[in-house]
Design a protein around this motif. Structure first.
Motif, PDB file in Angstrom:
ATOM      1  N   ASP A  41       0.863  -1.170   0.000  1.00  0.00           N
ATOM      2  CA  ASP A  41       0.000   0.000   0.000  1.00  0.00           C
ATOM      3  C   ASP A  41       0.907   1.230   0.000  1.00  0.00           C
ATOM      4  O   ASP A  41       1.609   1.491   0.985  1.00  0.00           O
ATOM      5  CB  ASP A  41      -0.888  -0.033   1.240  1.00  0.00           C
ATOM      6  N   TRP A  44       0.569   3.617   2.943  1.00  0.00           N
ATOM      7  CA  TRP A  44       1.203   3.135   4.177  1.00  0.00           C
ATOM      8  C   TRP A  44       2.720   3.254   4.078  1.00  0.00           C
ATOM      9  O   TRP A  44       3.381   3.563   5.069  1.00  0.00           O
ATOM     10  CB  TRP A  44       0.784   1.706   4.511  1.00  0.00           C
ATOM     11  N   THR A  47       3.463   6.778   4.756  1.00  0.00           N
ATOM     12  CA  THR A  47       3.202   7.035   6.174  1.00  0.00           C
ATOM     13  C   THR A  47       4.330   6.476   7.033  1.00  0.00           C
ATOM     14  O   THR A  47       4.768   7.130   7.994  1.00  0.00           O
ATOM     15  CB  THR A  47       1.845   6.432   6.579  1.00  0.00           C
ATOM     16  N   LEU A  58       6.451   2.649  13.648  1.00  0.00           N
ATOM     17  CA  LEU A  58       5.219   2.065  13.129  1.00  0.00           C
ATOM     18  C   LEU A  58       5.105   0.649  13.679  1.00  0.00           C
ATOM     19  O   LEU A  58       6.028  -0.146  13.547  1.00  0.00           O
ATOM     20  CB  LEU A  58       5.229   2.032  11.599  1.00  0.00           C
ATOM     21  N   MET A  63      -1.278   0.158  12.789  1.00  0.00           N
ATOM     22  CA  MET A  63      -1.849  -0.085  11.462  1.00  0.00           C
ATOM     23  C   MET A  63      -3.316  -0.493  11.527  1.00  0.00           C
ATOM     24  O   MET A  63      -3.949  -0.648  10.486  1.00  0.00           O
ATOM     25  CB  MET A  63      -1.032  -1.136  10.723  1.00  0.00           C
ATOM     26  N   GLN A  65      -6.324   0.664  11.393  1.00  0.00           N
ATOM     27  CA  GLN A  65      -6.997   1.906  10.998  1.00  0.00           C
ATOM     28  C   GLN A  65      -8.250   1.531  10.204  1.00  0.00           C
ATOM     29  O   GLN A  65      -8.243   1.508   8.962  1.00  0.00           O
ATOM     30  CB  GLN A  65      -6.058   2.775  10.166  1.00  0.00           C
ATOM     31  N   TYR A  68      -9.603   4.019   7.492  1.00  0.00           N
ATOM     32  CA  TYR A  68      -8.765   4.015   6.292  1.00  0.00           C
ATOM     33  C   TYR A  68      -8.969   2.722   5.504  1.00  0.00           C
ATOM     34  O   TYR A  68      -9.114   2.759   4.276  1.00  0.00           O
ATOM     35  CB  TYR A  68      -7.284   4.191   6.636  1.00  0.00           C
ATOM     36  N   ASP A  69      -8.949   1.603   6.189  1.00  0.00           N
ATOM     37  CA  ASP A  69      -9.109   0.313   5.497  1.00  0.00           C
ATOM     38  C   ASP A  69     -10.416   0.266   4.715  1.00  0.00           C
ATOM     39  O   ASP A  69     -10.448  -0.206   3.568  1.00  0.00           O
ATOM     40  CB  ASP A  69      -9.056  -0.844   6.497  1.00  0.00           C
ATOM     41  N   LEU A 113      -5.579   8.358   7.602  1.00  0.00           N
ATOM     42  CA  LEU A 113      -4.415   7.809   8.304  1.00  0.00           C
ATOM     43  C   LEU A 113      -3.871   8.812   9.322  1.00  0.00           C
ATOM     44  O   LEU A 113      -3.584   8.458  10.468  1.00  0.00           O
ATOM     45  CB  LEU A 113      -3.316   7.428   7.304  1.00  0.00           C
ATOM     46  N   LEU A 142       5.715  -3.469   6.874  1.00  0.00           N
ATOM     47  CA  LEU A 142       4.932  -3.596   5.653  1.00  0.00           C
ATOM     48  C   LEU A 142       5.430  -4.695   4.723  1.00  0.00           C
ATOM     49  O   LEU A 142       4.640  -5.277   3.977  1.00  0.00           O
ATOM     50  CB  LEU A 142       4.929  -2.261   4.901  1.00  0.00           C
TER      51      LEU A 142
END
Length: 161
Positions: A41, A44, A47, A58, A63, A65, A68-69, A113, A142
Motif C-alpha cells: 500500500d 502506508w 506514512t 510504526l 496499522m 486503521q 482508512y481500510d 491515516l 509492511l
C-alpha cells in the motif's frame, strides 16, 4: 469552511510530506513497483517514512486503521481498478478523470491515516532514535523485502546528502 483542527483537513503534514517524497526522482516508480509487484500500500509506505522522520515507530497496532481500510477498499482500490481497465489511447479522457478521482481518494485516505494516528497518540517522538533504523524498521512492518526497502530509502534521501 476552515478545518476545526489539523486532523480535520485533507491538507495535513502527512499529505504535504507524501507529495514531497513522491515527487523525488525515482520514488514514485519504486513505490508503484512495490504496489504492483509486492502488493504494498503506497500510502502506508509513505506514512511509514513520515513516521520515521517524525521519530515514530510504526507498529502493527498502529496499522489498525478501520476508517482508512474501509475507505481504501471501497474507494481507492475500485477507482484504481477502473483506471487500469481503461485503454490509454481510446479512453484517455476517462482514464485521466479516473486518475484525478483516485488521487482525490488517496488524499482523503492520507487524511484518514493522519487522523487515525493522531487519535492513537503517536505524535510525540521517541528518544535515542536513528533515522535509518526507523525507516527500515517501519517499512519492515509492511514488507520483508530488504532490498526494496534499501532502494526506497536511498531514493528518498539521496538528494539530502
Amino acid at each position: 469552511m476552515a478545518a476545526q483542527c489539523a486532523t480535520d483537513s485533507d491538507d495535513n503534514p502527512l499529505w504535504q510530506y507524501a507529495l514531497a517524497v513522491y515527487g523525488k526522482p525515482g520514488v514514485a516508480q519504486h513505490l508503484l513497483v512495490g504496489q504492483d509487484q509486492l502488493g504494498l500500500d503506497v500510502l502506508w509506505c509513505l506514512t511509514a517514512l513520515w513516521l520515521a522522520e517524525q521519530k515514530q515507530v510504526l507498529t502493527p497496532a498502529l496499522m489498525q486503521q478501520v476508517a482508512y481500510d474501509q475507505w481504501r477498499s471501497s474507494m481507492i482500490i475500485p477507482l484504481r481498478a477502473l483506471r487500469y481497465r481503461c485503454d490509454k489511447t481510446h479512453d484517455a479522457a476517462l482514464r485521466k478523470a479516473l486518475l484525478a478521482a483516485e488521487l482525490a481518494a488517496e488524499k482523503r485516505g492520507i487524511a484518514l491515516l493522519y487522523a487515525g494516528l493522531a487519535g492513537k497518540g503517536v505524535m510525540g517522538p521517541v528518544d535515542d532514535c536513528n533515522l535509518d533504523e526507523l525507516v527500515h524498521g517501519n517499512l519492515s512492518v509492511l514488507t520483508d523485502r530488504g532490498q526494496w526497502i534499501n532502494a526506497l530509502a536511498q531514493l528518498c534521501w539521496q538528494s539530502n546528502d
